[in-house]
Motif scaffolding. Structure first.
Motif, PDB file in Angstrom:
ATOM      1  N   ASP A 126       1.175  -0.816  -0.286  1.00 50.79           N
ATOM      2  CA  ASP A 126       0.328   0.004   0.239  1.00 50.79           C
ATOM      3  C   ASP A 126       1.013   1.135  -0.205  1.00 50.79           C
ATOM      4  O   ASP A 126       0.729   2.164  -0.672  1.00 50.79           O
ATOM      5  CB  ASP A 126      -0.912   0.434   1.584  1.00 50.79           C
ATOM      6  CG  ASP A 126      -2.643  -1.139   0.740  1.00 50.79           C
ATOM      7  OD1 ASP A 126      -2.284  -2.071  -0.145  1.00 50.79           O
ATOM      8  OD2 ASP A 126      -2.643  -1.053   2.286  1.00 50.79           O
ATOM      9  N   GLU A 127       2.320   1.222   0.832  1.00 50.97           N
ATOM     10  CA  GLU A 127       2.895   2.256   0.428  1.00 50.97           C
ATOM     11  C   GLU A 127       3.908   2.710  -0.498  1.00 50.97           C
ATOM     12  O   GLU A 127       3.255   3.415  -1.192  1.00 50.97           O
ATOM     13  CB  GLU A 127       3.790   2.246   1.915  1.00 50.97           C
ATOM     14  CG  GLU A 127       5.079   2.753   2.237  1.00 50.97           C
ATOM     15  CD  GLU A 127       5.719   3.013   3.657  1.00 50.97           C
ATOM     16  OE1 GLU A 127       6.548   3.368   3.240  1.00 50.97           O
ATOM     17  OE2 GLU A 127       5.468   2.704   4.678  1.00 50.97           O
ATOM     18  N   ILE A 128       3.969   1.620  -0.873  1.00 53.26           N
ATOM     19  CA  ILE A 128       4.858   1.463  -2.641  1.00 53.26           C
ATOM     20  C   ILE A 128       3.815   2.211  -3.603  1.00 53.26           C
ATOM     21  O   ILE A 128       4.104   3.353  -4.192  1.00 53.26           O
ATOM     22  CB  ILE A 128       5.162   0.272  -3.346  1.00 53.26           C
ATOM     23  CG1 ILE A 128       6.284   0.310  -1.907  1.00 53.26           C
ATOM     24  CG2 ILE A 128       5.271  -0.080  -4.816  1.00 53.26           C
ATOM     25  CD1 ILE A 128       6.539  -1.749  -2.166  1.00 53.26           C
ATOM     26  N   ALA A 130       1.043   3.959  -2.646  1.00 52.94           N
ATOM     27  CA  ALA A 130       0.750   4.908  -2.415  1.00 52.94           C
ATOM     28  C   ALA A 130       1.729   6.164  -2.855  1.00 52.94           C
ATOM     29  O   ALA A 130       1.930   7.454  -3.454  1.00 52.94           O
ATOM     30  CB  ALA A 130       0.373   5.541  -1.340  1.00 52.94           C
ATOM     31  N   ARG A 131       2.596   5.697  -3.099  1.00 52.65           N
ATOM     32  CA  ARG A 131       4.128   6.234  -3.390  1.00 52.65           C
ATOM     33  C   ARG A 131       4.223   6.940  -5.250  1.00 52.65           C
ATOM     34  O   ARG A 131       4.377   8.040  -5.606  1.00 52.65           O
ATOM     35  CB  ARG A 131       5.806   5.930  -3.353  1.00 52.65           C
ATOM     36  CG  ARG A 131       5.406   6.200  -1.736  1.00 52.65           C
ATOM     37  CD  ARG A 131       7.300   5.562  -1.441  1.00 52.65           C
ATOM     38  NE  ARG A 131       7.376   5.387   0.022  1.00 52.65           N
ATOM     39  CZ  ARG A 131       8.270   4.836   0.703  1.00 52.65           C
ATOM     40  NH1 ARG A 131       9.178   4.274   0.062  1.00 52.65           N
ATOM     41  NH2 ARG A 131       8.731   4.825   1.954  1.00 52.65           N
ATOM     42  N   SER A 132       3.572   5.839  -5.386  1.00 50.76           N
ATOM     43  CA  SER A 132       3.952   5.859  -6.880  1.00 50.76           C
ATOM     44  C   SER A 132       3.093   7.078  -7.936  1.00 50.76           C
ATOM     45  O   SER A 132       2.531   6.575  -8.395  1.00 50.76           O
ATOM     46  CB  SER A 132       3.797   4.657  -7.769  1.00 50.76           C
ATOM     47  OG  SER A 132       2.614   4.142  -7.572  1.00 50.76           O
ATOM     48  N   ARG A 133       1.590   7.387  -6.839  1.00 47.84           N
ATOM     49  CA  ARG A 133       0.897   8.178  -7.109  1.00 47.84           C
ATOM     50  C   ARG A 133       1.332   9.511  -7.553  1.00 47.84           C
ATOM     51  O   ARG A 133       1.899  10.329  -7.801  1.00 47.84           O
ATOM     52  CB  ARG A 133      -0.256   8.262  -6.554  1.00 47.84           C
ATOM     53  CG  ARG A 133      -0.783   6.695  -6.165  1.00 47.84           C
ATOM     54  CD  ARG A 133      -2.693   7.265  -4.938  1.00 47.84           C
ATOM     55  NE  ARG A 133      -3.121   5.643  -5.569  1.00 47.84           N
ATOM     56  CZ  ARG A 133      -3.794   5.146  -4.399  1.00 47.84           C
ATOM     57  NH1 ARG A 133      -3.775   6.374  -3.667  1.00 47.84           N
ATOM     58  NH2 ARG A 133      -4.516   3.868  -3.952  1.00 47.84           N
TER      59      ARG A 133
END
Length: 133
Positions: A126-128, A130-133
């Motif tokens: 989920d964190e990855i 969220a970062r890629s957005r």
């Protein structure tokens, strides 16, 4: 965890030992019954040989009397072993129940660990994302 693993191994050993004891008692009972049956045959053969079946007869064969005593002792021993057999079966059942409890606890702990690990992996994903957005 190591302590529980040791306990589970100990409980498995105890269950195996109870099974061996049970098998040994069953084997002894079968052997005593087999020997008693053989003595029955020998007694009948001796009675037929001399033609006397009345054990109160003065000429009843001594061998047949002694064989009957041995047979009765074997039957009594087998009967006493049946009591031990029932106790051994109960002990085995209790040991199996204890083992199951420990195994279920271990399984539950492993499931919790898998769930926690899955959740941690999902948090990372989920964190990855969220970062890629």
């Amino acid at each position: 965890m190591k302590t529980r693993d040791s306990l589970i191994r100990l409980k498995r050993f105890q269950v195996d030992e109870k099974r061996r004891q049970l098998a040994q008692i069953e084997s002894m009972i079968a052997e005593f019954n087999r020997m008693a049956d053989e003595l029955d045959q020998q007694i009948r053969f001796e009675q037929e040989r001399v033609g006397i079946t009345d054990i109160t007869h003065f000429a009843y064969p001594t061998f047949a009397k002694a064989a009957a005593d041995r047979r009765d002792n074997l039957r009594n021993s087998a009967h006493e072993l049946h009591d031990q057999l029932h106790r051994a079966q109960e002990d085995l059942s209790e040991a199996i129940e204890e083992l199951k409890k420990f195994e279920q606890l271990e399984e539950r702990d492993q499931q919790r660990e898998r769930t926690a690990q899955d959740m941690a992996e999902q948090d990372i994903l989920d964190e990855i994302a969220a970062r890629s957005r």
